[in-house]
Design a protein around this motif. Structure first.
Motif, PDB file in Angstrom:
ATOM      1  N   GLN A  71       0.875  -1.257  -0.074  1.00 18.35           N
ATOM      2  CA  GLN A  71      -0.050   0.103  -0.044  1.00 18.35           C
ATOM      3  C   GLN A  71       0.827   1.106   0.096  1.00 18.35           C
ATOM      4  O   GLN A  71       0.390   2.407  -0.164  1.00 18.35           O
ATOM      5  N   ASP A  72       1.973   1.162   0.098  1.00 19.22           N
ATOM      6  CA  ASP A  72       2.983   2.297  -0.004  1.00 19.22           C
ATOM      7  C   ASP A  72       3.844   2.293  -1.482  1.00 19.22           C
ATOM      8  O   ASP A  72       4.672   1.364  -1.764  1.00 19.22           O
ATOM      9  N   VAL A  73       3.411   3.047  -2.519  1.00 17.85           N
ATOM     10  CA  VAL A  73       3.734   3.268  -3.889  1.00 17.85           C
ATOM     11  C   VAL A  73       4.896   3.689  -3.947  1.00 17.85           C
ATOM     12  O   VAL A  73       5.831   3.722  -5.083  1.00 17.85           O
ATOM     13  N   GLY A  74       5.402   4.809  -3.165  1.00 14.27           N
ATOM     14  CA  GLY A  74       6.647   5.474  -3.015  1.00 14.27           C
ATOM     15  C   GLY A  74       6.370   6.751  -4.196  1.00 14.27           C
ATOM     16  O   GLY A  74       5.466   7.079  -4.451  1.00 14.27           O
ATOM     17  N   GLU A  75       7.435   7.199  -4.571  1.00 13.27           N
ATOM     18  CA  GLU A  75       7.565   8.575  -5.263  1.00 13.27           C
ATOM     19  C   GLU A  75       7.376   7.909  -6.864  1.00 13.27           C
ATOM     20  O   GLU A  75       8.156   7.033  -7.235  1.00 13.27           O
ATOM     21  N   MET A  76       6.585   8.710  -7.487  1.00 14.62           N
ATOM     22  CA  MET A  76       6.226   8.338  -9.061  1.00 14.62           C
ATOM     23  C   MET A  76       6.273   9.809  -9.730  1.00 14.62           C
ATOM     24  O   MET A  76       5.294  10.638  -9.529  1.00 14.62           O
ATOM     25  N   LYS A  77       7.274   9.884 -10.355  1.00 17.54           N
ATOM     26  CA  LYS A  77       7.406  11.134 -11.149  1.00 17.54           C
ATOM     27  C   LYS A  77       8.438  11.299 -12.235  1.00 17.54           C
ATOM     28  O   LYS A  77       9.232  10.296 -12.363  1.00 17.54           O
ATOM     29  N   GLY A  78       8.367  12.067 -13.287  1.00 16.24           N
ATOM     30  CA  GLY A  78       9.382  12.298 -14.344  1.00 16.24           C
ATOM     31  C   GLY A  78       9.280  11.463 -15.233  1.00 16.24           C
ATOM     32  O   GLY A  78      10.433  11.363 -16.098  1.00 16.24           O
ATOM     33  N   THR A  79       8.463  10.677 -15.493  1.00 15.15           N
ATOM     34  CA  THR A  79       8.150   9.686 -16.546  1.00 15.15           C
ATOM     35  C   THR A  79       6.787   9.567 -17.143  1.00 15.15           C
ATOM     36  O   THR A  79       5.807  10.168 -16.386  1.00 15.15           O
ATOM     37  N   THR A  80       6.417   8.839 -17.937  1.00 15.67           N
ATOM     38  CA  THR A  80       5.071   8.480 -18.219  1.00 15.67           C
ATOM     39  C   THR A  80       4.327   7.468 -17.503  1.00 15.67           C
ATOM     40  O   THR A  80       5.081   6.688 -17.004  1.00 15.67           O
ATOM     41  N   VAL A  81       3.261   7.055 -17.378  1.00 18.81           N
ATOM     42  CA  VAL A  81       2.345   6.202 -16.931  1.00 18.81           C
ATOM     43  C   VAL A  81       2.993   4.886 -17.562  1.00 18.81           C
ATOM     44  O   VAL A  81       3.453   3.856 -16.673  1.00 18.81           O
ATOM     45  N   VAL A  82       3.235   4.695 -18.902  1.00 24.14           N
ATOM     46  CA  VAL A  82       3.840   3.442 -19.522  1.00 24.14           C
ATOM     47  C   VAL A  82       5.034   3.325 -18.831  1.00 24.14           C
ATOM     48  O   VAL A  82       5.612   2.105 -18.686  1.00 24.14           O
ATOM     49  N   GLY A  83       5.872   4.598 -18.994  1.00 25.98           N
ATOM     50  CA  GLY A  83       7.421   4.322 -18.363  1.00 25.98           C
ATOM     51  C   GLY A  83       7.382   3.898 -17.190  1.00 25.98           C
ATOM     52  O   GLY A  83       8.403   3.273 -16.705  1.00 25.98           O
ATOM     53  N   ALA A  84       6.722   4.475 -16.122  1.00 29.38           N
ATOM     54  CA  ALA A  84       6.754   4.028 -14.638  1.00 29.38           C
ATOM     55  C   ALA A  84       6.226   2.507 -14.609  1.00 29.38           C
ATOM     56  O   ALA A  84       6.978   1.834 -13.825  1.00 29.38           O
ATOM     57  N   THR A  85       5.297   2.159 -15.611  1.00 28.20           N
ATOM     58  CA  THR A  85       5.058   0.699 -15.558  1.00 28.20           C
ATOM     59  C   THR A  85       6.292  -0.037 -15.793  1.00 28.20           C
ATOM     60  O   THR A  85       6.641  -1.251 -15.419  1.00 28.20           O
ATOM     61  N   LEU A  86       6.980   0.239 -16.941  1.00 28.50           N
ATOM     62  CA  LEU A  86       8.140  -0.530 -17.465  1.00 28.50           C
ATOM     63  C   LEU A  86       9.072  -0.798 -16.636  1.00 28.50           C
ATOM     64  O   LEU A  86       9.854  -1.394 -16.725  1.00 28.50           O
ATOM     65  N   ASP A  87       9.105   0.498 -15.705  1.00 32.78           N
ATOM     66  CA  ASP A  87      10.589   0.457 -14.763  1.00 32.78           C
ATOM     67  C   ASP A  87      10.378  -0.649 -13.770  1.00 32.78           C
ATOM     68  O   ASP A  87      11.622  -0.824 -13.170  1.00 32.78           O
ATOM     69  N   GLY A  88       9.259  -1.280 -13.753  1.00 37.69           N
ATOM     70  CA  GLY A  88       9.174  -2.472 -12.648  1.00 37.69           C
ATOM     71  C   GLY A  88       9.273  -3.755 -13.352  1.00 37.69           C
ATOM     72  O   GLY A  88       9.016  -4.737 -12.906  1.00 37.69           O
ATOM     73  N   ALA A  89       9.782  -3.815 -14.723  1.00 35.39           N
ATOM     74  CA  ALA A  89       9.816  -5.090 -15.515  1.00 35.39           C
ATOM     75  C   ALA A  89      11.183  -5.780 -15.503  1.00 35.39           C
ATOM     76  O   ALA A  89      11.436  -6.542 -16.452  1.00 35.39           O
TER      77      ALA A  89
END
Length: 540
Positions: A71-89
């Motif tokens: 339930q704690d997602v941390g900081e998300m910024k500086g990229t697109t939604v798709v980019g942020a999703t790919l960051d976890g791949a």
């Protein structure tokens, strides 16, 4: 894949586990349940090696990947939604990030002098991205994001502009895209609408790895899990089956434990009575001595733990007139988007309307119009004087005084109520003992929701307008509220993504679609039977 062998764990004197064992194998789909504070999140942290047990060991098979959604997602910024999703791949995310950085530099005039080197490097990185299946991964990421409710234009927008709930969806999308060997999902449906929950159910059914999840959505668990791991009183007990099977099996086991305890208690009482009666008689000395030795050898059965069940009964409320709310010719727009144009709705006494519709259909807006929290551009909303309304919305939790304790919040709201009745109210909604002294600022989302509901339902209105009232509630509190609302004699207009709630308390359905509104005379169960779908725009 993952084993917990004879683990024990305690925090500040509170025992979570004593000699508990558990194994998670590939293909297992396990629901982890237990009361708040029992140690569900601790199990996840032990598996992730974020904590160590006090004794025992946690064994994780070598080279397996574990995806954890919390339930704690941390900081998300500086990229697109798709980019942020790919960051976890995994490793490919680093290549994708480098590729996006090079694309940015190639379009930046400040790097014109370095263009030849950048083009060469871009070609190398792009080739590596293709080799790793990066473009297929991008398509998969978009498919997952769409399933979780993201519009295509939002996928390419800045992830930093999203609300906390939508960032939670991005965090979940990362784990699903990763397709690890094992997934640990902590309340994955908390911020999802019903359409996204249905999509996630199908995704997880097709997932062939090991899955362990916590959820307050019993319908979701019933469709996903094949085993239940129950944490209770330091013990970890496994049940084969879904949540409904667990509930029935737990009731059987509790009844058996109660019966065994009562039988032994009766036997002990009988033996002790014999000993007391004949211990002074020499003629019975041998028999008395034999029975004393027998009792010394008997292993005493501990009294069964009483499982605390919350119950709440509505006090009598005033009766409203036959017409409770009348909306005529409602038009409402936000910017260039028209939500309704000519909406008519008559809510009559005793009706329980559940409002359904896809994201952006205007479910919450309709409730706000009825509650007077917003106004229509055209048309009118009429609420007769005999109607006493109670409105629950997510923002209501933000209106709690941060410095007040739970107890002070209740006393200030009901200054003339007896201390006993407020103590009972607090206990019913999960605030017992020292919990009433908690300041509102440190309450969890679920605790805030319980407090706001307690304030609203103590002096019950005859018309309840509820926007996701069970969103943050644990299973016990949710069941209590469902039972109470099932007996409620007033009128209801509500939004919920929990199908158990929808089935239990609705007797009318209002469906908001782009083609207009549709009204169904039965409740949610009848709606599903008539339409063949569980949510607007979806089919079985």
């Amino acid at each position: 894949m993952i084993r917990l062998d004879s683990i024990s764990k305690q925090y500040a004197g509170q025992i979570l586990f004593v000699d508990a064992s558990f194994a998670l194998f590939r293909g297992d789909k396990v629901g982890l349940i237990g009361p708040n504070g029992c140690g569900k999140s601790t199990i996840f942290r032990l598996i992730l090696k974020q904590e160590d047990p006090d004794s025992g060991q946690v064994a994780v098979e070598r080279n397996i990947t574990i995806g954890h959604f919390g339930q704690d997602v941390g900081e998300m910024k500086g990229t697109t939604v798709v980019g942020a999703t790919l960051d976890g791949a995994g490793p490919i995310s680093e290549v994708a990030s480098k590729l996006r950085d090079l694309e940015h530099k190639l379009g930046d005039p400040a790097h014109a002098d370095d263009m030849e080197r950048l083009i060469e490097e871009f070609g190398e990185v792009q080739a590596r991205f293709e080799e790793l299946g990066g473009y297929a991964l991008d398509a998969r990421a978009r498919e997952i994001l769409a399933g979780l409710g993201f519009a295509q234009e939002v996928m390419d927008a800045d992830v930093g502009t999203l609300s906390g709930g939508w960032k939670m969806r991005v965090a979940l999308a990362r784990i699903l895209l990763m397709r690890p060997d094992a997934m640990l999902l902590d309340e994955p449906t908390n911020h999802l609408d019903i359409e996204s929950i249905l999509w996630l159910e199908q995704f997880l059914k097709n997932y062939d790895g090991a899955l362990m999840l916590t959820s307050h959505d019993r319908e979701f668990m019933n469709r996903i899990v094949t085993k239940i791991a129950e944490i209770d009183g330091g013990e970890l007990t496994m049940f084969s089956g879904d949540y409904e099977f667990y509930v029935k099996q737990r009731a059987v086991l509790d009844a058996q434990a109660e019966s065994q305890f009562e039988r032994q208690k009766a036997m002990l009482a009988k033996e002790e009575a014999f000993i007391a009666r004949f211990k002074a008689r020499a003629s019975h000395a041998a028999q008395v001595q034999s029975r004393v030795k027998k009792l010394e050898k008997i292993e005493k059965i501990e009294p069964p733990r009483k499982r605390k069940k919350l119950t709440f009964n509505f006090a009598a409320t005033t009766r409203s007139g036959d017409d409770v709310a009348n909306l005529e010719g409602i038009k409402k727009s936000y910017g260039s988007k028209t939500i309704y144009n000519g909406l008519d709705l008559l809510v009559r006494r005793g009706e329980r309307w559940c409002v359904m519709g896809a994201n952006g259909a205007g479910k919450s807006t309709l409730l706000k119009l009825v509650a007077g929290a917003t106004t229509a551009d055209e048309g009118r909303v009429n609420i007769p004087p005999s109607v006493k309304m109670g409105y629950f919305a997510q923002h209501a939790m933000e209106l709690l005084n941060a410095t007040d304790t739970v107890w002070e919040s209740l006393v200030s709201r009901f200054p003339h109520a007896s201390i006993g009745s407020l103590r009972t109210l607090a206990g019913v909604f999960g605030f017992s003992g020292d919990d009433v002294e908690k300041p509102c600022r440190i309450l969890s989302g679920g605790e805030k929701a319980r407090l706001v509901l307690a304030q609203m339902l103590y002096d019950p209105p005859n018309f309840l307008v509820l926007d996701e009232p069970t969103n943050h509630l644990d299973l016990g509190t949710k069941e209590m509220l469902i039972e109470a609302l099932s007996e409620y004699q007033g009128t209801m207009l509500f939004v919920s993504h929990d199908r158990h709630v929808l089935r239990a308390i609705s007797n009318r359905v209002l469906e908001l679609t782009p083609e207009g509104i549709h009204k169904y005379g039965g409740g949610y169960t009848e709606y599903v039977e008539q339409t063949g779908r569980e949510a607007p725009g979806m089919r079985e």
